[in-house]
Motif scaffolding. Structure first.
Motif, PDB file in Angstrom:
ATOM      1  N   ALA A 265      -9.122  18.447  -2.197  1.00 37.44           N
ATOM      2  CA  ALA A 265      -9.737  16.954  -2.776  1.00 37.44           C
ATOM      3  C   ALA A 265      -8.551  16.258  -2.976  1.00 37.44           C
ATOM      4  CB  ALA A 265      -9.963  17.648  -4.258  1.00 37.44           C
ATOM      5  N   ARG A 266      -7.324  16.474  -3.049  1.00 38.51           N
ATOM      6  CA  ARG A 266      -6.131  15.691  -3.034  1.00 38.51           C
ATOM      7  C   ARG A 266      -6.062  14.926  -1.682  1.00 38.51           C
ATOM      8  NH1 ARG A 266      -4.680  14.027  -7.987  1.00 38.51           N
ATOM      9  NH2 ARG A 266      -3.448  15.742  -9.209  1.00 38.51           N
ATOM     10  N   ARG A 267      -6.267  15.861  -0.816  1.00 44.97           N
ATOM     11  CA  ARG A 267      -6.025  14.989   0.611  1.00 44.97           C
ATOM     12  C   ARG A 267      -7.340  13.989   0.733  1.00 44.97           C
ATOM     13  NH1 ARG A 267      -5.149  20.503   2.086  1.00 44.97           N
ATOM     14  NH2 ARG A 267      -7.274  20.872   3.070  1.00 44.97           N
ATOM     15  N   PHE A 268      -8.508  14.369   0.088  1.00 42.97           N
ATOM     16  CA  PHE A 268      -9.572  13.409   0.438  1.00 42.97           C
ATOM     17  C   PHE A 268      -9.114  12.135  -0.476  1.00 42.97           C
ATOM     18  CE2 PHE A 268     -13.272  11.866  -2.352  1.00 42.97           C
ATOM     19  CZ  PHE A 268     -13.620  11.413  -1.586  1.00 42.97           C
ATOM     20  N   GLU A 269      -8.612  12.301  -1.772  1.00 45.47           N
ATOM     21  CA  GLU A 269      -8.294  11.134  -2.196  1.00 45.47           C
ATOM     22  C   GLU A 269      -7.404  10.311  -1.494  1.00 45.47           C
ATOM     23  OE1 GLU A 269      -6.617  12.158  -6.046  1.00 45.47           O
ATOM     24  OE2 GLU A 269      -8.566  12.364  -7.008  1.00 45.47           O
ATOM     25  N   ASP A 270      -6.312  10.871  -0.764  1.00 49.49           N
ATOM     26  CA  ASP A 270      -5.287  10.053  -0.115  1.00 49.49           C
ATOM     27  C   ASP A 270      -6.089   9.254   0.981  1.00 49.49           C
ATOM     28  OD1 ASP A 270      -3.556  11.264  -1.603  1.00 49.49           O
ATOM     29  OD2 ASP A 270      -2.530  12.610  -0.032  1.00 49.49           O
ATOM     30  N   SER A 271      -7.059  10.075   1.540  1.00 47.50           N
ATOM     31  CA  SER A 271      -7.811   9.510   2.839  1.00 47.50           C
ATOM     32  C   SER A 271      -8.916   8.226   2.475  1.00 47.50           C
ATOM     33  CB  SER A 271      -8.590  10.524   3.591  1.00 47.50           C
ATOM     34  OG  SER A 271      -9.451  10.024   4.569  1.00 47.50           O
ATOM     35  N   PHE A 272      -9.257   8.560   1.149  1.00 45.17           N
ATOM     36  CA  PHE A 272     -10.223   7.669   0.530  1.00 45.17           C
ATOM     37  C   PHE A 272      -9.627   6.249   0.318  1.00 45.17           C
ATOM     38  CE2 PHE A 272     -12.494   5.436  -2.818  1.00 45.17           C
ATOM     39  CZ  PHE A 272     -13.971   5.626  -2.513  1.00 45.17           C
ATOM     40  N   VAL A 273      -8.521   6.339  -0.426  1.00 45.18           N
ATOM     41  CA  VAL A 273      -7.921   5.055  -0.903  1.00 45.18           C
ATOM     42  C   VAL A 273      -6.970   4.544   0.423  1.00 45.18           C
ATOM     43  CG1 VAL A 273      -5.801   4.405  -2.199  1.00 45.18           C
ATOM     44  CG2 VAL A 273      -7.332   6.264  -3.037  1.00 45.18           C
ATOM     45  N   SER A 274      -6.691   5.074   1.279  1.00 44.29           N
ATOM     46  CA  SER A 274      -6.274   4.437   2.511  1.00 44.29           C
ATOM     47  C   SER A 274      -7.424   3.720   3.059  1.00 44.29           C
ATOM     48  CB  SER A 274      -5.776   5.579   3.470  1.00 44.29           C
ATOM     49  OG  SER A 274      -5.227   5.214   4.827  1.00 44.29           O
ATOM     50  N   ASN A 275      -8.472   4.260   3.088  1.00 47.15           N
ATOM     51  CA  ASN A 275      -9.668   3.744   3.864  1.00 47.15           C
ATOM     52  C   ASN A 275     -10.219   2.282   3.050  1.00 47.15           C
ATOM     53  OD1 ASN A 275     -11.534   3.620   6.001  1.00 47.15           O
ATOM     54  ND2 ASN A 275     -13.309   4.555   4.591  1.00 47.15           N
ATOM     55  N   LEU A 276      -9.737   2.270   1.925  1.00 48.19           N
ATOM     56  CA  LEU A 276     -10.115   1.002   1.108  1.00 48.19           C
ATOM     57  C   LEU A 276      -9.435  -0.233   1.687  1.00 48.19           C
ATOM     58  CD1 LEU A 276     -10.171   1.992  -2.617  1.00 48.19           C
ATOM     59  CD2 LEU A 276     -12.162   1.573  -1.344  1.00 48.19           C
ATOM     60  N   PHE A 277      -8.448   0.059   2.149  1.00 44.92           N
ATOM     61  CA  PHE A 277      -7.793  -1.114   2.785  1.00 44.92           C
ATOM     62  C   PHE A 277      -7.644  -1.160   4.301  1.00 44.92           C
ATOM     63  CE2 PHE A 277      -3.525   0.467   3.296  1.00 44.92           C
ATOM     64  CZ  PHE A 277      -3.190   1.824   2.496  1.00 44.92           C
ATOM     65  N   ASP A 278      -7.220   0.162   4.985  1.00 44.15           N
ATOM     66  CA  ASP A 278      -7.076   0.276   6.165  1.00 44.15           C
ATOM     67  C   ASP A 278      -8.394   0.618   6.962  1.00 44.15           C
ATOM     68  OD1 ASP A 278      -5.241   0.556   8.542  1.00 44.15           O
ATOM     69  OD2 ASP A 278      -6.251   2.580   8.617  1.00 44.15           O
ATOM     70  N   ASN A 279      -9.237  -0.404   7.217  1.00 45.30           N
ATOM     71  CA  ASN A 279     -10.463  -0.440   7.786  1.00 45.30           C
ATOM     72  C   ASN A 279     -10.763  -1.589   8.817  1.00 45.30           C
ATOM     73  OD1 ASN A 279     -12.096  -2.129   6.236  1.00 45.30           O
ATOM     74  ND2 ASN A 279     -11.430  -0.657   4.738  1.00 45.30           N
ATOM     75  N   ALA A 280     -11.678  -1.556   9.666  1.00 53.15           N
ATOM     76  CA  ALA A 280     -12.003  -2.706  10.592  1.00 53.15           C
ATOM     77  C   ALA A 280     -12.307  -4.065   9.555  1.00 53.15           C
ATOM     78  CB  ALA A 280     -12.947  -2.081  11.545  1.00 53.15           C
ATOM     79  N   THR A 281     -13.092  -3.816   8.783  1.00 53.67           N
ATOM     80  CA  THR A 281     -13.629  -4.904   7.950  1.00 53.67           C
ATOM     81  C   THR A 281     -12.313  -5.548   7.194  1.00 53.67           C
ATOM     82  OG1 THR A 281     -15.656  -3.687   7.653  1.00 53.67           O
ATOM     83  CG2 THR A 281     -15.186  -5.709   6.268  1.00 53.67           C
ATOM     84  N   SER A 282     -11.752  -4.911   6.437  1.00 57.91           N
ATOM     85  CA  SER A 282     -10.284  -5.297   5.461  1.00 57.91           C
ATOM     86  C   SER A 282      -9.344  -6.387   6.731  1.00 57.91           C
ATOM     87  CB  SER A 282      -9.760  -4.577   4.825  1.00 57.91           C
ATOM     88  OG  SER A 282     -10.649  -3.770   4.161  1.00 57.91           O
ATOM     89  N   GLN A 283      -9.282  -5.487   7.696  1.00 57.60           N
ATOM     90  CA  GLN A 283      -8.220  -6.119   8.757  1.00 57.60           C
ATOM     91  C   GLN A 283      -8.902  -7.453   9.461  1.00 57.60           C
ATOM     92  OE1 GLN A 283      -7.161  -3.086  11.693  1.00 57.60           O
ATOM     93  NE2 GLN A 283      -5.781  -1.890  10.120  1.00 57.60           N
ATOM     94  N   ALA A 284     -10.179  -7.451   9.624  1.00 57.70           N
ATOM     95  CA  ALA A 284     -10.735  -8.502  10.016  1.00 57.70           C
ATOM     96  C   ALA A 284     -10.659  -9.759   9.114  1.00 57.70           C
ATOM     97  CB  ALA A 284     -11.969  -8.375  10.653  1.00 57.70           C
ATOM     98  N   ALA A 285     -10.821  -9.289   8.005  1.00 62.13           N
ATOM     99  CA  ALA A 285     -10.781 -10.451   6.795  1.00 62.13           C
ATOM    100  C   ALA A 285      -9.412 -11.094   6.676  1.00 62.13           C
ATOM    101  CB  ALA A 285     -11.243  -9.854   5.454  1.00 62.13           C
ATOM    102  N   LEU A 286      -8.396 -10.317   6.824  1.00 59.73           N
ATOM    103  CA  LEU A 286      -6.969 -10.620   6.699  1.00 59.73           C
ATOM    104  C   LEU A 286      -6.630 -11.406   7.919  1.00 59.73           C
ATOM    105  CD1 LEU A 286      -5.308  -7.317   5.177  1.00 59.73           C
ATOM    106  CD2 LEU A 286      -5.634  -9.489   3.941  1.00 59.73           C
TER     107      LEU A 286
END
Lengths: 81, 369
Positions: B165-186
Motif C-alpha cells: 500500500a505504501r508503494r501504491f501511495e508513492d506511485s499514486f502521488v507521483s502520477n498526480l504531477f508526472d503524467n502526460a496531461t500535467s506535463q503538456a499543461a506546463l
C-alpha cells in the motif's frame, strides 16, 4: 490556484525573454552562442574558444530553439464521480 | 518400554519407505537398520563415542532433508519516495468533494484627489474541488496453506500488504504531477514553467531563475512578482548521483569560470521519486516550491494512512481444544482473509491533472544538453 491560467504569457522558443533566461546560466546570448558554435565547427580544436564554451553554446542553442516536451506516458488518475 | 518399541518401529519404517522408494540402496538400508537396532538394544550401555558413531549426522540429511533445506528468502527492498516533503496533504471528512478557495490579490493604490473618493477594488474568488477514493486489495489463503506454512511466510501477510500500500501511495502521488496531461499543461505555459535541459548546474540555475520570475497578473492588468521559496528538486533515481555532484560541489560544476555554486541557497535539497517515467536520454526533473502547494494529496481524516484488516474467524470451540491454525479461518471454507485499504486522492483536472497550482512547480523534460 491552477484555474487562473489566463494570467500567464508564455515565454516561447527563440524569444528575447528565453534568451535572457538562458543567458543567466550560460553567460552568453544567441548571437555569441552561434558564433562560438560556428567557429568550432569550422576550426575544430584550433578554435579560439575552449571546448567547454562550445558545449555550453550548443546547449544554449538547443534550449533556445526548442520547447519542453511531454516525456511521461502515464495517464493521470481520474476520479469516478 | 512400549514407547521405545513403537518409536523403533516407526524409525525403521522410515528407512524402509526410503528403501522401497529407491531413495537409498539396500546396503544403505542395512546400515541404517543396524544403527537403529544398536541404539535401541544397547542405548543403556552406549558410551558417548559409540553413540556418536551410530547416530551419525549424515543420516539427518536423509530424514529431514526437506525440512532442513528450505529457507524463505527476503523480498526485494523497494525504493520509496518522500512525497510528503514537497506536496500538501488536504484532509477530508468523507468521500464528498472538498473545495479549495482562492482569492485574487488586491490591486495597486491610486492617488485620491481633493474631495474625491477612494477607487473601489474588488476580489474574485474561485475554487477547485478534490476528493478521495478507496483503494483496496484482498488476499486469502486456505487452511491447508496455513498449516503447511512452516516457514511463517503467511504470517507476514499483513506487513507485506501494508508495504504494498505504501508503494501504491508513492506511485499514486507521483502520477498526480508526472503524467502526460500535467506535463503538456506546463509546456503550454512556456519556458518559465517548463524547460528542456538535462539535470546540469546551468539548467538548474535556469529553473531557479524561471521560478523566481513568476508573475501574478490581475484581470485589470497589474502584475505582481510571486514569492517562490524553499525549492525542492524531485528526480528519478537515475539522476541521484548527478544531483549529489551538483549539490556537493563548492564551485559550479561543468563550467570553467570558477563560479561559486549557489544552488544550495535556493534549493533545499533533492528527493528521489522512483516512479517518474522517462525514456533515456530524456530524463525529466521537477522543482517544487515549499510555500506554494503545487500538488495536493487528499487524505481521509479518519484514515490518513493505509491499514490492513483481517476477517474475524467465525469458528469457536465446541468440544476439545481448537488448534490455533484452524481458528484463523472461515467456518465454511477454512480460508483466512486479509484486506489492505487506502483512502487517497487529489485533483483530477482536465488540463492540469493533479497539479493544483502551477505557480509552485517547474518541469524540465531533459531533452537538451
Amino acid at each position: 490556484m491552477a484555474k487562473t491560467n489566463n494570467t500567464v504569457s508564455p515565454i516561447l522558443p527563440k524569444s528575447k525573454e528565453l534568451e535572457a533566461l538562458l543567458g543567466i546560466a550560460y553567460h552568453m546570448d544567441a548571437k555569441k552562442a552561434q558564433m562560438i558554435k560556428d567557429d568550432w565547427e569550422k576550426n575544430g580544436s584550433a578554435s579560439k574558444f575552449p571546448y567547454d564554451k562550445y558545449e555550453a553554446a550548443e546547449a544554449f542553442l538547443e534550449a533556445y530553439n526548442t520547447k519542453a516536451e511531454v516525456i511521461s506516458k502515464r495517464q493521470p488518475w481520474k476520479r469516478e464521480k | 518400554m512400549e514407547n521405545n518399541f513403537s518409536m523403533r518401529k516407526a524409525i525403521l519404517s522410515l528407512a524402509e519407505v526410503d528403501a522401497k522408494a529407491g531413495y537409498i540402496n539396500s546396503q544403505e538400508y542395512e546400515t541404517r537398520k543396524s544403527a537403529i537396532e544398536t541404539v535401541y538394544k544397547e542405548y543403556k550401555h552406549l558410551s558417548p563415542s559409540k553413540l556418536r558413531e551410530v547416530m551419525t549426522t549424515a543420516n539427518f540429511n536423509d530424514y529431514f532433508a526437506d525440512a532442513l533445506q528450505r529457507r524463505l528468502l527476503e523480498q526485494y527492498q523497494f525504493q520509496r519516495s518522500a512525497w510528503q516533503d514537497y506536496t500538501k496533504v488536504e484532509l477530508v471528512n468523507d468521500t464528498r468533494d472538498k473545495k479549495l478557495f482562492s482569492r485574487t490579490p488586491f490591486g495597486t493604490l491610486y492617488r485620491r484627489g481633493e474631495k474625491g473618493e477612494a477607487t473601489a477594488d474588488g476580489m474574485e474568488v474561485e475554487y477547485i474541488e478534490m476528493g478521495v477514493e478507496e483503494f483496496t486489495r484482498q488476499f486469502d489463503v486456505s487452511i491447508e496453506a496455513i498449516l503447511n506454512d512452516d516457514l511463517g511466510a503467511i504470517m507476514e501477510t499483513p506487513r507485506l500488504m501494508f508495504e504494498a500500500a505504501r508503494r501504491f501511495e508513492d506511485s499514486f502521488v507521483s502520477n498526480l504531477f508526472d503524467n502526460a496531461t500535467s506535463q503538456a499543461a506546463l509546456v503550454g505555459l512556456g519556458a518559465n514553467y517548463a524547460g528542456t535541459g538535462r539535470l546540469t548546474h546551468a539548467n538548474l540555475m535556469i529553473g531557479i531563475a524561471a521560478m523566481a520570475s513568476r508573475l501574478y497578473t490581475r484581470s485589470d492588468g497589474t502584475t505582481y512578482p510571486i514569492a517562490v521559496e524553499g525549492l525542492t528538486l524531485v528526480i528519478p533515481p537515475i539522476l541521484a548521483p548527478q544531483a549529489e555532484t551538483i549539490f556537493s560541489s563548492q564551485l559550479a560544476p561543468g563550467v570553467a569560470t570558477n563560479d561559486v555554486n549557489v544552488v544550495n541557497k535556493y534549493i533545499r535539497g533533492y528527493r528521489v521519486d522512483p516512479y517518474i517515467g522517462f525514456t533515456a536520454p530524456n530524463i525529466p526533473w521537477y522543482l517544487f516550491a515549499s510555500n506554494i502547494p503545487a500538488v495536493s494529496v487528499v487524505r481521509l481524516q479518519a484514515a490518513p494512512a493505509p491499514f490492513v484488516v483481517k476477517k474475524r474467524s467465525d469458528i469457536e470451540s465446541s468440544i476439545g481444544q481448537v488448534p490455533a491454525f484452524y481458528g484463523m479461518g472461515s467456518f465454511n471454507t477454512g480460508d483466512a482473509e486479509w484486506k489492505v485499504v487506502d483512502y487517497i486522492g487529489g485533483w483530477d483536472d482536465e488540463t492540469y491533472a493533479g497539479i493544483t497550482d502551477y505557480q509552485g512547480v517547474y518541469y524540465s523534460s531533459g531533452t537538451t544538453a
